[in-house]
Design an enzyme around this catalytic site. Sequence first.
Site, PDB file in Angstrom:
ATOM      1  CE  LYS A 226      -1.695   1.673   4.013  1.00  0.00           C
ATOM      2  NZ  LYS A 226      -1.416   3.089   4.280  1.00  0.00           N
ATOM      3  CG  ASN A 227       2.262   2.717   3.542  1.00  0.00           C
ATOM      4  OD1 ASN A 227       1.097   3.028   3.251  1.00  0.00           O
ATOM      5  ND2 ASN A 227       2.654   2.501   4.782  1.00  0.00           N
TER       6      ASN A 227
ATOM      7  NE  ARG B 230      -2.768  12.625   7.778  1.00  0.00           N
ATOM      8  CZ  ARG B 230      -1.532  12.853   7.365  1.00  0.00           C
ATOM      9  NH1 ARG B 230      -0.883  11.925   6.718  1.00  0.00           N
ATOM     10  NH2 ARG B 230      -0.937  14.001   7.557  1.00  0.00           N
TER      11      ARG B 230
ATOM     12  CB  CYS C  79      -5.349  10.347  10.977  1.00  0.00           C
ATOM     13  SG  CYS C  79      -3.803   9.611  11.490  1.00  0.00           S
TER      14      CYS C  79
ATOM     15  NE  ARG D 110       0.454  10.626  10.082  1.00  0.00           N
ATOM     16  CZ  ARG D 110      -0.115   9.619   9.420  1.00  0.00           C
ATOM     17  NH1 ARG D 110      -1.273   9.151   9.819  1.00  0.00           N
ATOM     18  NH2 ARG D 110       0.473   9.105   8.343  1.00  0.00           N
ATOM     19  N   PRO D 111       1.500  16.591  11.013  1.00  0.00           N
ATOM     20  CG  PRO D 111       3.362  17.466  12.101  1.00  0.00           C
ATOM     21  CD  PRO D 111       2.320  16.406  12.221  1.00  0.00           C
ATOM     22  CB  ILE D 112       2.318  18.523   5.650  1.00  0.00           C
ATOM     23  CG1 ILE D 112       1.541  19.847   5.584  1.00  0.00           C
ATOM     24  CG2 ILE D 112       1.393  17.323   5.636  1.00  0.00           C
ATOM     25  CD1 ILE D 112       0.939  20.111   4.217  1.00  0.00           C
ATOM     26  CG  ASP D 113       6.509  20.695  10.125  1.00  0.00           C
ATOM     27  OD1 ASP D 113       5.883  19.613  10.147  1.00  0.00           O
ATOM     28  OD2 ASP D 113       7.525  20.907  10.797  1.00  0.00           O
ATOM     29  CG  LEU D 114       9.478  17.993   8.753  1.00  0.00           C
ATOM     30  CD1 LEU D 114       9.957  16.647   9.269  1.00  0.00           C
ATOM     31  CD2 LEU D 114      10.491  19.090   9.072  1.00  0.00           C
TER      32      LEU D 114
ATOM     33  CG  ASP E 174       3.192   1.613   9.409  1.00  0.00           C
ATOM     34  OD1 ASP E 174       3.402   1.850   8.204  1.00  0.00           O
ATOM     35  OD2 ASP E 174       2.855   2.485  10.219  1.00  0.00           O
TER      36      ASP E 174
ATOM     37  CB  ILE F 252       6.950   6.960  14.707  1.00  0.00           C
ATOM     38  CG1 ILE F 252       8.194   6.071  14.590  1.00  0.00           C
ATOM     39  CG2 ILE F 252       6.674   7.740  13.419  1.00  0.00           C
ATOM     40  CD1 ILE F 252       9.446   6.766  14.140  1.00  0.00           C
TER      41      ILE F 252
ATOM     42  NE  ARG G 115      -7.317   4.422   4.894  1.00  0.00           N
ATOM     43  CZ  ARG G 115      -6.444   5.074   5.668  1.00  0.00           C
ATOM     44  NH1 ARG G 115      -6.627   5.131   6.958  1.00  0.00           N
ATOM     45  NH2 ARG G 115      -5.411   5.670   5.133  1.00  0.00           N
TER      46      ARG G 115
HETATM   47  C1  EPZ Z   1       4.113   7.086   6.277  1.00  0.00           C
HETATM   48  O1  EPZ Z   1       3.340   8.124   6.857  1.00  0.00           O
HETATM   49  C2  EPZ Z   1       3.195   5.882   6.163  1.00  0.00           C
HETATM   50  N1  EPZ Z   1       2.063   6.185   5.277  1.00  0.00           N
HETATM   51  C3  EPZ Z   1       2.689   5.491   7.548  1.00  0.00           C
HETATM   52  O2  EPZ Z   1       1.917   4.300   7.404  1.00  0.00           O
HETATM   53  C4  EPZ Z   1       3.884   5.179   8.451  1.00  0.00           C
HETATM   54  O3  EPZ Z   1       3.424   4.897   9.752  1.00  0.00           O
HETATM   55  C5  EPZ Z   1       4.837   6.386   8.482  1.00  0.00           C
HETATM   56  O4  EPZ Z   1       5.222   6.738   7.134  1.00  0.00           O
HETATM   57  C6  EPZ Z   1       6.109   6.088   9.272  1.00  0.00           C
HETATM   58  O5  EPZ Z   1       6.765   4.977   8.732  1.00  0.00           O
HETATM   59  C7  EPZ Z   1       2.235   6.117   3.944  1.00  0.00           C
HETATM   60  O6  EPZ Z   1       3.316   5.805   3.451  1.00  0.00           O
HETATM   61  C8  EPZ Z   1       1.042   6.425   3.097  1.00  0.00           C
HETATM   62  P1  EPZ Z   1       6.198  10.388   8.462  1.00  0.00           P
HETATM   63  P2  EPZ Z   1       3.942   9.645   6.915  1.00  0.00           P
HETATM   64  O7  EPZ Z   1       6.160  11.651   7.689  1.00  0.00           O
HETATM   65  O8  EPZ Z   1       4.745   9.882   5.707  1.00  0.00           O
HETATM   66  C9  EPZ Z   1       6.401  13.741  11.828  1.00  0.00           C
HETATM   67  C10 EPZ Z   1       0.102   2.868   7.727  1.00  0.00           C
HETATM   68  O9  EPZ Z   1      -0.380   2.345   8.743  1.00  0.00           O
HETATM   69  N2  EPZ Z   1       6.291  14.693  10.708  1.00  0.00           N
HETATM   70  O10 EPZ Z   1       7.365   9.469   8.266  1.00  0.00           O
HETATM   71  O11 EPZ Z   1       2.805  10.547   7.202  1.00  0.00           O
HETATM   72  C11 EPZ Z   1       5.122  12.940  12.035  1.00  0.00           C
HETATM   73  O12 EPZ Z   1       4.221  13.662  12.868  1.00  0.00           O
HETATM   74  C12 EPZ Z   1       0.516   4.318   7.754  1.00  0.00           C
HETATM   75  O13 EPZ Z   1       0.295   2.267   6.638  1.00  0.00           O
HETATM   76  C13 EPZ Z   1       6.415  16.057  10.984  1.00  0.00           C
HETATM   77  O14 EPZ Z   1       6.622  16.466  12.125  1.00  0.00           O
HETATM   78  O15 EPZ Z   1       4.874   9.542   8.189  1.00  0.00           O
HETATM   79  C14 EPZ Z   1       5.617  11.679  12.687  1.00  0.00           C
HETATM   80  O16 EPZ Z   1       5.783  11.906  14.062  1.00  0.00           O
HETATM   81  C15 EPZ Z   1       0.230   4.979   9.096  1.00  0.00           C
HETATM   82  N3  EPZ Z   1       6.317  16.937   9.952  1.00  0.00           N
HETATM   83  C16 EPZ Z   1       7.006  11.469  12.052  1.00  0.00           C
HETATM   84  O17 EPZ Z   1       7.369  12.731  11.481  1.00  0.00           O
HETATM   85  C17 EPZ Z   1       6.103  16.525   8.653  1.00  0.00           C
HETATM   86  O18 EPZ Z   1       6.045  17.380   7.751  1.00  0.00           O
HETATM   87  C18 EPZ Z   1       7.027  10.421  10.953  1.00  0.00           C
HETATM   88  O19 EPZ Z   1       6.026  10.751  10.016  1.00  0.00           O
HETATM   89  C19 EPZ Z   1       5.964  15.135   8.407  1.00  0.00           C
HETATM   90  C20 EPZ Z   1       6.065  14.238   9.450  1.00  0.00           C
END
Ligand code: EPZ
Length: 427
Positions: free
Chosen positions: A22-23, A99, A123, A128-132, A313, A335, A405
Amino acid sequence: MDQIVIRGGQRLKGRIPISGAKNAALTLLPCALLTDEPLTLRNLPRLADVDGFGHLLNQLGCSTTIEGSRPEDFGRVMTARATTLTSTVAPYDIVRKMRASILVLGPLLARAGEATVSLPGGCAIGNRPIDLHLKALEAFGAEIELASGYVKAVAPGGRLAGGKFTFPVVSVGATENAAMAAVLAKGTCVLENAAREPEIVDLCNCLVAMGAHIEGIGTETLTIEGVDRLHGATYRVMADRIEAGSYACAAVITEGDVELVGAKASEMEATLAALRAAGATVEDTKGGIRVAMADRAQPVTLSTAPYPGFATDMQAQFMAMATLGTGASLFTETIFENRYMHVPELARMGCDIQVKGRTAVVRGVDKLIGAPVMATDLRASMSLIIAGLAAQGTTEVNRVYHLDRGYERLEEKLQAVGADIERISAG
Ligand code: EPZ
């Protein structure tokens, strides 16, 4: 809403086909936006989120055609083609339901020089911020504005210049968005402390197949030299290492013996090491990985971490497996801030789990009792299935749309290895 009913106590025995990841699929699909030529993806899993992403691509002017499946794949073949984009807007009503839609931001910016994407919001597992995502794109020259719940990104002169960004924390999605934005930049983009998950490797390999120039694939430093255009490609989606790990936990808790067909040990070493630490037999086979267990699981101490660490995950599924083990297991979720939603539901089945902040202590009990339980998020719902497979009596898992999903044909795959499980459609 559909319900899944399990009558526990059957040992799982046999072969479980592992679907496309999926991912990986959710970051490969937006690559179609980067070229006017067709991108054909093989082994695409039949999942609600994949269908949702196809709908989003259609909204942007990208056609998507399902072409059946090949015998060597478990998933479908889809060809996506964005000959011309008819929109660069990802609207709130789509993004709020999925998302991962945020992953069109980078490709739209690269292809069209602009993108307007609804903020995805939080969620169940965190805000789940997107600042990065945004900071990385700005480092490559994008101008970003936030207004009325939308991100509006523009590449001055229609093309990103290039640049360098060091992630303060590892982010899978931000790495994916930045990499997809960088491949058509005028200059070179460097990402440091980038995520290294196998799904990122899959993305980079697909981009390279489309003509991108990427160095450092699989490492924490990606160097992407922008090119003027990308061409189409045919690419096979990797096997889902999280689905495979989830079924491995189901095999262990039922003291069964399964082969995870299509799974690749090299992509899930931390999960396999944890299974061995719990006392499972784990061995490579010609077609995948065999996981067998003849006794109750041994206690484990696990802390989630970015790849190659133990995957967040996999935390809920492993915890479910530990509930019937011996001794006390210790989990630390580093995480996401709210990824223990499965604990109160597991407790309804007789599990002994104490949560304190980011840490959970699981004390093994001698038996679980089936009960009606509620799925809250994707991996939490799988932990309830795993517990139900080993519980005495009947477990009814509600709100299984969470499961749909991320787990393709779940009850079919589990029935085939002896589980007494069925889906009750609520009409
Ligand atoms: C991906 O989510 C996966 N989703 C998630 O899988 C997975 O848990 C996660 O990576 C970690 O491995 C998909 O690939 C669609 P991150 P993502 O950005 O990209 C913080 C599942 O069950 N962060 O690596 O959203 C965030 O809050 C799902 O299949 C910021 O602070 O995860 C978290 O604490 C759930 N700012 C950490 O980083 C940002 O701009 C890791 O998040 C982005 C993230």
